[in-house]
Design a protein around this motif. Structure first.
Motif, PDB file in Angstrom:
ATOM      1  N   VAL A  63     -41.774  25.189 -50.709  1.00 55.63           N
ATOM      2  CA  VAL A  63     -41.450  25.429 -49.295  1.00 55.63           C
ATOM      3  C   VAL A  63     -40.584  24.298 -48.756  1.00 55.63           C
ATOM      4  CG1 VAL A  63     -42.386  25.965 -47.026  1.00 55.63           C
ATOM      5  CG2 VAL A  63     -43.740  26.485 -49.073  1.00 55.63           C
ATOM      6  N   HIS A  64     -39.526  24.648 -48.031  1.00 54.19           N
ATOM      7  CA  HIS A  64     -38.732  23.623 -47.359  1.00 54.19           C
ATOM      8  C   HIS A  64     -39.381  23.305 -46.012  1.00 54.19           C
ATOM      9  CE1 HIS A  64     -35.352  21.267 -45.940  1.00 54.19           C
ATOM     10  NE2 HIS A  64     -35.464  21.913 -44.795  1.00 54.19           N
ATOM     11  N   ILE A  65     -39.721  22.052 -45.828  1.00 56.69           N
ATOM     12  CA  ILE A  65     -40.328  21.600 -44.582  1.00 56.69           C
ATOM     13  C   ILE A  65     -39.375  20.600 -43.935  1.00 56.69           C
ATOM     14  CG2 ILE A  65     -42.283  20.402 -43.530  1.00 56.69           C
ATOM     15  CD1 ILE A  65     -44.010  21.395 -45.853  1.00 56.69           C
ATOM     16  N   PHE A  83     -46.524  19.325 -43.205  1.00 56.37           N
ATOM     17  CA  PHE A  83     -46.998  19.592 -44.558  1.00 56.37           C
ATOM     18  C   PHE A  83     -48.493  19.898 -44.561  1.00 56.37           C
ATOM     19  CE2 PHE A  83     -49.073  18.085 -48.402  1.00 56.37           C
ATOM     20  CZ  PHE A  83     -48.324  18.660 -49.411  1.00 56.37           C
ATOM     21  N   ARG A  84     -49.261  19.076 -43.885  1.00 59.66           N
ATOM     22  CA  ARG A  84     -50.717  19.260 -43.878  1.00 59.66           C
ATOM     23  C   ARG A  84     -51.129  20.497 -43.084  1.00 59.66           C
ATOM     24  NH1 ARG A  84     -50.021  13.640 -43.634  1.00 59.66           N
ATOM     25  NH2 ARG A  84     -50.125  13.611 -41.357  1.00 59.66           N
ATOM     26  N   GLU A  85     -50.388  20.821 -42.043  1.00 54.39           N
ATOM     27  CA  GLU A  85     -50.693  22.045 -41.288  1.00 54.39           C
ATOM     28  C   GLU A  85     -50.523  23.279 -42.163  1.00 54.39           C
ATOM     29  OE1 GLU A  85     -48.057  21.826 -37.970  1.00 54.39           O
ATOM     30  OE2 GLU A  85     -49.420  20.593 -36.737  1.00 54.39           O
ATOM     31  N   LEU A  86     -49.459  23.335 -42.938  1.00 49.86           N
ATOM     32  CA  LEU A  86     -49.240  24.477 -43.829  1.00 49.86           C
ATOM     33  C   LEU A  86     -50.290  24.511 -44.928  1.00 49.86           C
ATOM     34  CD1 LEU A  86     -47.721  26.900 -44.863  1.00 49.86           C
ATOM     35  CD2 LEU A  86     -46.072  25.362 -45.953  1.00 49.86           C
ATOM     36  N   THR A  87     -50.607  23.353 -45.495  1.00 54.62           N
ATOM     37  CA  THR A  87     -51.627  23.312 -46.551  1.00 54.62           C
ATOM     38  C   THR A  87     -52.979  23.785 -46.014  1.00 54.62           C
ATOM     39  OG1 THR A  87     -50.482  21.445 -47.604  1.00 54.62           O
ATOM     40  CG2 THR A  87     -52.738  21.860 -48.280  1.00 54.62           C
ATOM     41  N   GLY A 105     -42.684  32.982 -41.697  1.00 53.78           N
ATOM     42  CA  GLY A 105     -41.243  32.874 -41.512  1.00 53.78           C
ATOM     43  C   GLY A 105     -40.661  31.562 -42.004  1.00 53.78           C
ATOM     44  N   LEU A 106     -41.357  30.909 -42.938  1.00 57.82           N
ATOM     45  CA  LEU A 106     -40.860  29.655 -43.489  1.00 57.82           C
ATOM     46  C   LEU A 106     -39.870  29.920 -44.617  1.00 57.82           C
ATOM     47  CD1 LEU A 106     -44.230  27.684 -43.562  1.00 57.82           C
ATOM     48  CD2 LEU A 106     -42.409  27.524 -41.863  1.00 57.82           C
ATOM     49  N   ARG A 107     -39.085  28.933 -44.941  1.00 61.61           N
ATOM     50  CA  ARG A 107     -38.043  29.100 -45.945  1.00 61.61           C
ATOM     51  C   ARG A 107     -38.522  28.601 -47.299  1.00 61.61           C
ATOM     52  NH1 ARG A 107     -34.381  26.843 -43.310  1.00 61.61           N
ATOM     53  NH2 ARG A 107     -34.114  24.817 -44.302  1.00 61.61           N
ATOM     54  N   SER A 108     -38.527  29.481 -48.279  1.00 60.17           N
ATOM     55  CA  SER A 108     -38.860  29.078 -49.646  1.00 60.17           C
ATOM     56  C   SER A 108     -37.685  28.327 -50.250  1.00 60.17           C
ATOM     57  CB  SER A 108     -39.188  30.298 -50.501  1.00 60.17           C
ATOM     58  OG  SER A 108     -40.344  30.953 -50.027  1.00 60.17           O
ATOM     59  N   VAL A 109     -37.992  27.378 -51.116  1.00 61.93           N
ATOM     60  CA  VAL A 109     -36.943  26.624 -51.791  1.00 61.93           C
ATOM     61  C   VAL A 109     -36.486  27.420 -53.008  1.00 61.93           C
ATOM     62  CG1 VAL A 109     -36.370  24.484 -53.002  1.00 61.93           C
ATOM     63  CG2 VAL A 109     -37.899  24.422 -51.014  1.00 61.93           C
ATOM     64  N   PRO A 110     -35.207  27.787 -53.094  1.00 64.42           N
ATOM     65  CA  PRO A 110     -34.743  28.600 -54.219  1.00 64.42           C
ATOM     66  C   PRO A 110     -34.515  27.764 -55.469  1.00 64.42           C
ATOM     67  CG  PRO A 110     -32.905  28.076 -52.789  1.00 64.42           C
ATOM     68  CD  PRO A 110     -34.133  27.482 -52.128  1.00 64.42           C
ATOM     69  N   MET A 111     -34.487  28.449 -56.617  1.00 62.98           N
ATOM     70  CA  MET A 111     -34.030  27.789 -57.831  1.00 62.98           C
ATOM     71  C   MET A 111     -32.524  27.541 -57.701  1.00 62.98           C
ATOM     72  SD  MET A 111     -36.635  27.300 -59.796  1.00 62.98           S
ATOM     73  CE  MET A 111     -37.653  27.121 -58.339  1.00 62.98           C
ATOM     74  N   ALA A 112     -32.079  26.372 -58.076  1.00 65.85           N
ATOM     75  CA  ALA A 112     -30.672  26.010 -57.923  1.00 65.85           C
ATOM     76  C   ALA A 112     -29.883  26.359 -59.174  1.00 65.85           C
ATOM     77  CB  ALA A 112     -30.540  24.525 -57.642  1.00 65.85           C
ATOM     78  N   GLN A 113     -28.704  26.911 -58.993  1.00 64.88           N
ATOM     79  CA  GLN A 113     -27.842  27.175 -60.143  1.00 64.88           C
ATOM     80  C   GLN A 113     -27.477  25.868 -60.837  1.00 64.88           C
ATOM     81  OE1 GLN A 113     -24.482  29.455 -58.731  1.00 64.88           O
ATOM     82  NE2 GLN A 113     -25.616  31.382 -58.807  1.00 64.88           N
ATOM     83  N   LYS A 114     -27.202  24.843 -60.047  1.00 69.51           N
ATOM     84  CA  LYS A 114     -26.996  23.500 -60.570  1.00 69.51           C
ATOM     85  C   LYS A 114     -27.869  22.562 -59.754  1.00 69.51           C
ATOM     86  CE  LYS A 114     -22.379  23.990 -62.533  1.00 69.51           C
ATOM     87  NZ  LYS A 114     -21.005  23.404 -62.619  1.00 69.51           N
ATOM     88  N   SER A 115     -28.998  22.194 -60.314  1.00 72.36           N
ATOM     89  CA  SER A 115     -30.000  21.463 -59.538  1.00 72.36           C
ATOM     90  C   SER A 115     -29.609  20.001 -59.337  1.00 72.36           C
ATOM     91  CB  SER A 115     -31.359  21.543 -60.229  1.00 72.36           C
ATOM     92  OG  SER A 115     -31.276  21.056 -61.545  1.00 72.36           O
TER      93      SER A 115
END
Length: 583
Positions: A76-78, A91-95, A253-263
């Motif tokens: 998750v992007h925070i 972070f702790r609120e989401l956890t 409605g939070l944004r998931s962190v995607p896999m990067a084509q070039k990380s």
């Protein structure tokens, strides 16, 4: 709580170790977290020589908290917010949301699966021990008691002078450990890999502790089973939990962190309280100029890897009473386990996707400064396409002051000797880590060094930046300080006690790191920080002056003069005598 007016940065009102009267507050002794009593934990640890946290049986509720931490951190992007404390709060609120909405309703199911796994693991280890160390059932009949009490009763009588009553099962001990390790390396099934690995660790520990494998299969089984359930059991529960985490993230409605084509991995390195987290927050507001030149525009698709933010969910700070200043120490060992699980989770992520997310890593861990340890464990950084390291250099005296103020603000204190010891460790580790990646071919490697001896809220001063082939240096003194800061007296009680050997601070005594840079990097440019004018270039051990006026001005600084003499003493002498150096 103590009256804070009695204390200050150099007298924070705490020791460098947890006092005996507070040791029961360690998170791995809390019965809400573990099923092993404190007494049994010490006996199991003494039996095999392993750490207390390694041998206790962690409850599934606690393992699920660990797994929720991992997924919140990696998936998750925070947003960082206006200051570094905002990230931790979010972070702790989401956890907590995950624990309340995804874990609590299924807790009975999770416990049943964990109990079933424990029975399965124990039976598997029992068979392996019978096939190796304990093949003769009659050996069990010779003991009237079993388990921990039997072992320690036999040890007690032995110490009184009686002959040992348990047979010496030492034949092939080392071979068994080697075979278990080989099977762990070859095994594709995660459960059996964990069984072989942890059984080898326990058997080796017992052999080291007593010089042989003592005849107590029940205790060996118990320790190994605890370790497998803590490791693989955590993994299993995390796999069960993951779909629910994803659903909660989506519903919020939070944004998931995607896999990067070039990380891309941005790694922040520096001592505790050196300013890494504040620097992380500044990057959220705007990337450095060099990062932007390299195509890094923002952190919107980055995961923030910062295990320290877990601490306030690991222990109830308000319940600690007089021990409140030791909250950091009381969680430290468990936090190391979480940190290692981050590596495990990233390994799983890479194996499943053949890719990694973009990550900003803000953590201080001893083995992340160890090249040998990085070769031994899965090093996810080497799987990235690009690594951008930011080294934060901060005066140990500043670290002590800022660390104490951080304690007042967040409740996370350290003793003076602890801050100074970690500062030494970091400033030893920075050159080691830098040279480790400089010598490798992959991933693409870029770096920046920053001086954080600036007023709070002010941007850090850029010291140097570059890649494997070239480096531009603005501030020679800070690069020398990396070596000077290793020489502090960790027993200092005041600022005046910080350096006992003043001669060791002289420029000529602290040029080792810069010499390594000159030897390992094709071209080093020396530039003025105000104008960005390059006034000297070092290439393959020879010095070329490109701006005589600026070079002459800089030579008045004793740090710069010492470095130039180390690079090319003859050229410096010629310049001082009025000879042009290819201007």
């Amino acid at each position: 709580m103590d009256d804070q007016q009695e204390f200050n940065a150099w007298n924070p009102g705490m020791r460098g170790v947890v006092p005996p009267e507070h040791e029961n507050l360690f998170t791995y002794f809390n019965p809400e977290n573990v099923d092993t009593s404190r007494k049994d934990a010490f006996e199991l640890s003494d039996f095999c020589g392993l750490k207390l946290l390694d041998v206790v049986s962690v409850k599934p509720e606690r393992l699920l908290l660990h797994e929720a931490f991992l997924r919140t951190m990696v998936r998750v992007h925070i947003d960082d917010g206006d200051n570094y404390l905002v990230f931790g709060k979010r972070f702790r609120e989401l956890t907590k949301n995950i624990m309340d909405e995804a874990v609590a309703p299924r807790m009975d199911e999770f416990k049943q699966k964990h109990d079933a796994l424990r029975d399965d693991i124990s039976n598997t280890i029992k068979k392996l021990l019978e096939e190796t160390y304990f093949p003769q059932p009659k050996a069990h009949e010779e003991l009237k008691k079993t388990g921990i009490s039997a072992f320690f009763s036999s040890i007690a009588s032995w110490k009184k002078g009686d002959a040992p009553k348990t047979p010496d099962v030492s034949v092939g001990d080392s071979n068994h450990v080697a075979i278990f390790r080989q099977r762990a390396a070859e095994e594709s099934d995660e459960k059996m890999k964990s069984v072989y690995k942890n059984l080898a660790t326990v058997c080796e520990g017992v052999g080291t502790r007593f010089g042989r494998m003592v005849h107590n299969p029940d205790v060996v089984n118990k320790i190994a089973t605890n370790m497998v359930c803590n490791e693989y059991g955590s993994y299993m529960l995390g796999q069960e939990l993951e779909p629910d985490v994803d659903a909660i993230v989506q519903s919020l409605g939070l944004r998931s962190v995607p896999m990067a084509q070039k990380s891309i991995i941005i790694s922040l390195k520096g001592a505790s309280a050196s300013g890494k987290s504040s620097f992380r927050t500044s990057l959220s507001k705007g990337m450095t100029d060099y990062m932007q030149d390299c195509g890094l525009d923002d952190l919107s698709d980055f995961a923030m890897i910062s295990p320290d933010v877990c601490r306030k969910m690991m222990i109830d700070y308000d319940s600690l009473g007089d021990a409140y200043k030791y909250a950091g120490m009381l969680t430290a060992e468990e936090l190391q386990v979480i940190d290692q699980k981050v590596d495990r989770y990233l390994r799983e992520t890479y194996n499943q996707n053949n890719a990694l997310p973009n990550m900003l890593i803000d953590r201080f861990r001893f083995d992340t400064f160890s090249a040998e340890e990085n070769e031994r464990v899965f090093n996810f950084v080497s799987k990235a396409d690009a690594l951008h390291m930011c080294f934060i250099v901060t005066d140990p005296a500043e670290i002590v002051e800022r660390g104490y103020n951080r304690g007042l603000e967040t409740g996370r204190y350290r003793s003076v000797d602890d801050f100074l010891a970690l500062s030494i460790e970091a400033h030893k580790g920075i050159p080691s880590k830098f040279m480790q990646w400089l010598k490798r071919d992959e991933p693409e490697f870029r770096y920046e060094f920053f001086n954080n001896n600036v007023p709070k809220g002010e941007p850090q001063d850029l010291v140097a930046y570059g890649d494997r082939h070239s480096m531009r240096i603005y501030d020679v003194s800070t690069l020398l300080d990396i070596e000077r800061y290793r020489k502090v007296n960790i027993n200092a009680k005041t600022l005046n006690d910080l350096y006992l050997d003043k001669k060791a601070l002289e420029p000529s005594e602290n040029v080792g790191f810069l010499k390594s840079c000159v030897a390992g990097i094709d071209q080093i440019e020396f530039a003025d920080p105000q104008s960005d004018i390059v006034f000297a270039i070092s290439s393959k051990g020879s010095l070329k002056v490109t701006d005589a006026s600026l070079f002459a001005e800089k030579l008045q600084d004793e740090d710069f003069f010492a470095v130039m003499r180390e690079i090319d003493a003859q050229a410096v002498t010629q310049f001082q005598m009025g000879s042009d150096l290819d201007i």
